[in-house]
Design a protein around this motif. Structure first.
Motif, PDB file in Angstrom:
ATOM      1  N   GLN A 116       0.848  -1.187   0.000  1.00  0.00           N
ATOM      2  CA  GLN A 116       0.000   0.000   0.000  1.00  0.00           C
ATOM      3  C   GLN A 116       0.885   1.240   0.000  1.00  0.00           C
ATOM      4  O   GLN A 116       1.798   1.369   0.818  1.00  0.00           O
ATOM      5  CB  GLN A 116      -0.911   0.006   1.214  1.00  0.00           C
ATOM      6  N   VAL A 117       0.587   2.167  -0.906  1.00  0.00           N
ATOM      7  CA  VAL A 117       1.426   3.344  -1.086  1.00  0.00           C
ATOM      8  C   VAL A 117       1.446   4.220   0.169  1.00  0.00           C
ATOM      9  O   VAL A 117       2.493   4.749   0.545  1.00  0.00           O
ATOM     10  CB  VAL A 117       0.949   4.150  -2.314  1.00  0.00           C
ATOM     11  N   GLY A 118       0.326   4.364   0.838  1.00  0.00           N
ATOM     12  CA  GLY A 118       0.273   5.207   2.031  1.00  0.00           C
ATOM     13  C   GLY A 118       1.170   4.711   3.142  1.00  0.00           C
ATOM     14  O   GLY A 118       1.852   5.500   3.819  1.00  0.00           O
ATOM     15  N   LEU A 119       1.180   3.396   3.351  1.00  0.00           N
ATOM     16  CA  LEU A 119       2.041   2.830   4.386  1.00  0.00           C
ATOM     17  C   LEU A 119       3.514   2.932   3.997  1.00  0.00           C
ATOM     18  O   LEU A 119       4.379   3.154   4.846  1.00  0.00           O
ATOM     19  CB  LEU A 119       1.662   1.378   4.657  1.00  0.00           C
ATOM     20  N   LEU A 120       3.804   2.787   2.723  1.00  0.00           N
ATOM     21  CA  LEU A 120       5.182   2.960   2.254  1.00  0.00           C
ATOM     22  C   LEU A 120       5.638   4.395   2.468  1.00  0.00           C
ATOM     23  O   LEU A 120       6.756   4.649   2.933  1.00  0.00           O
ATOM     24  CB  LEU A 120       5.305   2.583   0.779  1.00  0.00           C
ATOM     25  N   ALA A 121       4.782   5.366   2.156  1.00  0.00           N
ATOM     26  CA  ALA A 121       5.134   6.781   2.338  1.00  0.00           C
ATOM     27  C   ALA A 121       5.394   7.087   3.811  1.00  0.00           C
ATOM     28  O   ALA A 121       6.357   7.788   4.150  1.00  0.00           O
ATOM     29  CB  ALA A 121       4.030   7.674   1.789  1.00  0.00           C
ATOM     30  N   ALA A 122       4.559   6.563   4.705  1.00  0.00           N
ATOM     31  CA  ALA A 122       4.754   6.792   6.132  1.00  0.00           C
ATOM     32  C   ALA A 122       6.052   6.150   6.613  1.00  0.00           C
ATOM     33  O   ALA A 122       6.807   6.749   7.392  1.00  0.00           O
ATOM     34  CB  ALA A 122       3.564   6.239   6.913  1.00  0.00           C
ATOM     35  N   SER A 123       6.343   4.956   6.154  1.00  0.00           N
ATOM     36  CA  SER A 123       7.563   4.265   6.541  1.00  0.00           C
ATOM     37  C   SER A 123       8.797   5.016   6.034  1.00  0.00           C
ATOM     38  O   SER A 123       9.804   5.126   6.748  1.00  0.00           O
ATOM     39  CB  SER A 123       7.527   2.839   5.994  1.00  0.00           C
ATOM     40  N   CYS A 124       8.739   5.529   4.824  1.00  0.00           N
ATOM     41  CA  CYS A 124       9.866   6.288   4.266  1.00  0.00           C
ATOM     42  C   CYS A 124      10.056   7.616   4.996  1.00  0.00           C
ATOM     43  O   CYS A 124      11.191   8.054   5.213  1.00  0.00           O
ATOM     44  CB  CYS A 124       9.662   6.515   2.776  1.00  0.00           C
ATOM     45  N   ALA A 125       8.957   8.260   5.404  1.00  0.00           N
ATOM     46  CA  ALA A 125       9.061   9.508   6.163  1.00  0.00           C
ATOM     47  C   ALA A 125       9.727   9.249   7.514  1.00  0.00           C
ATOM     48  O   ALA A 125      10.577  10.028   7.969  1.00  0.00           O
ATOM     49  CB  ALA A 125       7.688  10.124   6.351  1.00  0.00           C
ATOM     50  N   TRP A 126       9.356   8.137   8.156  1.00  0.00           N
ATOM     51  CA  TRP A 126       9.965   7.772   9.434  1.00  0.00           C
ATOM     52  C   TRP A 126      11.464   7.512   9.250  1.00  0.00           C
ATOM     53  O   TRP A 126      12.290   7.970  10.027  1.00  0.00           O
ATOM     54  CB  TRP A 126       9.261   6.557  10.026  1.00  0.00           C
ATOM     55  N   GLU A 127      11.810   6.763   8.200  1.00  0.00           N
ATOM     56  CA  GLU A 127      13.216   6.462   7.941  1.00  0.00           C
ATOM     57  C   GLU A 127      14.005   7.743   7.683  1.00  0.00           C
ATOM     58  O   GLU A 127      15.113   7.911   8.196  1.00  0.00           O
ATOM     59  CB  GLU A 127      13.329   5.528   6.733  1.00  0.00           C
ATOM     60  N   ASP A 128      13.450   8.677   6.915  1.00  0.00           N
ATOM     61  CA  ASP A 128      14.119   9.956   6.653  1.00  0.00           C
ATOM     62  C   ASP A 128      14.348  10.732   7.945  1.00  0.00           C
ATOM     63  O   ASP A 128      15.422  11.315   8.158  1.00  0.00           O
ATOM     64  CB  ASP A 128      13.303  10.817   5.685  1.00  0.00           C
ATOM     65  N   ALA A 129      13.337  10.763   8.820  1.00  0.00           N
ATOM     66  CA  ALA A 129      13.463  11.509  10.074  1.00  0.00           C
ATOM     67  C   ALA A 129      14.543  10.898  10.959  1.00  0.00           C
ATOM     68  O   ALA A 129      15.384  11.620  11.518  1.00  0.00           O
ATOM     69  CB  ALA A 129      12.118  11.537  10.788  1.00  0.00           C
ATOM     70  N   VAL A 130      14.538   9.586  11.104  1.00  0.00           N
ATOM     71  CA  VAL A 130      15.550   8.927  11.942  1.00  0.00           C
ATOM     72  C   VAL A 130      16.938   9.125  11.342  1.00  0.00           C
ATOM     73  O   VAL A 130      17.896   9.449  12.056  1.00  0.00           O
ATOM     74  CB  VAL A 130      15.227   7.424  12.105  1.00  0.00           C
ATOM     75  N   TYR A 131      17.064   8.964  10.042  1.00  0.00           N
ATOM     76  CA  TYR A 131      18.360   9.093   9.376  1.00  0.00           C
ATOM     77  C   TYR A 131      18.934  10.499   9.564  1.00  0.00           C
ATOM     78  O   TYR A 131      20.123  10.663   9.818  1.00  0.00           O
ATOM     79  CB  TYR A 131      18.205   8.779   7.890  1.00  0.00           C
ATOM     80  N   ASN A 132      18.095  11.518   9.424  1.00  0.00           N
ATOM     81  CA  ASN A 132      18.583  12.897   9.439  1.00  0.00           C
ATOM     82  C   ASN A 132      18.658  13.530  10.816  1.00  0.00           C
ATOM     83  O   ASN A 132      19.465  14.430  11.033  1.00  0.00           O
ATOM     84  CB  ASN A 132      17.710  13.766   8.532  1.00  0.00           C
ATOM     85  N   LEU A 133      17.818  13.095  11.766  1.00  0.00           N
ATOM     86  CA  LEU A 133      17.785  13.736  13.072  1.00  0.00           C
ATOM     87  C   LEU A 133      18.405  12.900  14.200  1.00  0.00           C
ATOM     88  O   LEU A 133      18.969  13.458  15.138  1.00  0.00           O
ATOM     89  CB  LEU A 133      16.334  14.064  13.447  1.00  0.00           C
ATOM     90  N   VAL A 134      18.285  11.586  14.132  1.00  0.00           N
ATOM     91  CA  VAL A 134      18.674  10.735  15.248  1.00  0.00           C
ATOM     92  C   VAL A 134      20.036  10.088  15.040  1.00  0.00           C
ATOM     93  O   VAL A 134      20.852  10.028  15.947  1.00  0.00           O
ATOM     94  CB  VAL A 134      17.594   9.642  15.483  1.00  0.00           C
ATOM     95  N   ARG A 135      20.308   9.609  13.862  1.00  0.00           N
ATOM     96  CA  ARG A 135      21.469   8.770  13.606  1.00  0.00           C
ATOM     97  C   ARG A 135      22.721   9.591  13.257  1.00  0.00           C
ATOM     98  O   ARG A 135      22.774  10.234  12.207  1.00  0.00           O
ATOM     99  CB  ARG A 135      21.118   7.840  12.444  1.00  0.00           C
ATOM    100  N   PRO A 136      23.752   9.568  14.107  1.00  0.00           N
ATOM    101  CA  PRO A 136      24.997  10.263  13.758  1.00  0.00           C
ATOM    102  C   PRO A 136      25.723   9.525  12.627  1.00  0.00           C
ATOM    103  O   PRO A 136      25.631   8.300  12.515  1.00  0.00           O
ATOM    104  CB  PRO A 136      25.833  10.199  15.030  1.00  0.00           C
ATOM    105  N   HIS A 137      26.434  10.268  11.808  1.00  0.00           N
ATOM    106  CA  HIS A 137      27.163   9.698  10.680  1.00  0.00           C
ATOM    107  C   HIS A 137      28.656   9.976  10.857  1.00  0.00           C
ATOM    108  O   HIS A 137      29.055  11.119  11.093  1.00  0.00           O
ATOM    109  CB  HIS A 137      26.677  10.307   9.362  1.00  0.00           C
ATOM    110  N   ALA A 138      29.444   8.951  10.722  1.00  0.00           N
ATOM    111  CA  ALA A 138      30.889   9.090  10.928  1.00  0.00           C
ATOM    112  C   ALA A 138      31.513  10.078   9.951  1.00  0.00           C
ATOM    113  O   ALA A 138      32.460  10.784  10.293  1.00  0.00           O
ATOM    114  CB  ALA A 138      31.569   7.729  10.802  1.00  0.00           C
TER     115      ALA A 138
END
Length: 188
Positions: A119-141
């Motif tokens: 389902q496209v809506g669930l994919l969009a929500a999952s991708c938004a969550w991944e973007d938020a965690v990647y950019n705000l939570v996860r430090p990058h070496a």
């Protein structure tokens, strides 16, 4: 491409390198292309969006045989064929690394698995969550900087810290409990 346009590239697409698959050329034209003004001649003006000067887009097409890569061919789609490969790089390493990171962080992007999104809506929500965690939570070496104090050598940073949009790595609790207020980008 619409997200790229909204997130900081309103005038023209960023310099891109992709594989030979997908509809990148058409998506770039549909998002940033401009329809030329009529010249007065009958039927002489194309009604489709046209590429603009300054665009840089390169395709890296990999030929495989028996599971092994046998040839790599680069094709400049938009821009000067002499300078675009030097500026962008004639490889897709960054794109492939980004896609691998996304698949590792977001099970809905993995093929042949029970968590694959149907389902496209669930994919969009999952991708938004991944973007938020990647950019705000996860430090990058690759974004770390030398610490100003002597207690530790490196200060870990997230992409949002590197962009100057926050001053600390967020926790998941902070991400889930922060109220987001949408404000129009062009407020004058």
């Amino acid at each position: 491409m619409a997200q790229l346009k909204e997130r900081g590239h309103p005038e023209q697409p960023p310099a891109l390198a992709s594989d030979g698959k997908g509809e990148y050329r058409e998506a770039i034209l549909a998002t940033w292309g401009q329809v030329p003004a009529p010249s007065g001649r009958r039927g002489g003006v194309p009604k489709l969006p046209q590429p603009q000067p300054g665009w840089q887009y390169l395709q890296v097409v990999k030929k495989r045989s028996g599971g092994r890569m046998v040839r790599v061919k680069t094709k400049v789609v938009y821009g000067d064929p002499a300078t675009v490969p030097e500026q962008i790089g004639a490889h897709t390493a960054y794109v492939e690394r980004t896609q691998l990171t996304s698949r590792q962080m977001n099970g809905r992007l993995v093929r042949k698995t029970l968590s694959f999104s149907k389902q496209v809506g669930l994919l969009a929500a999952s991708c938004a969550w991944e973007d938020a965690v990647y950019n705000l939570v996860r430090p990058h070496a690759s974004l770390r900087v030398e610490a100003p104090n002597g207690r530790r050598r490196w200060e870990q940073r997230t992409p949002m810290m590197a962009a100057g949009l926050t001053d600390h790595p967020w926790t998941l609790r902070e991400l889930l409990t922060t109220l987001v207020v949408h404000a129009p980008l062009n407020t004058v």
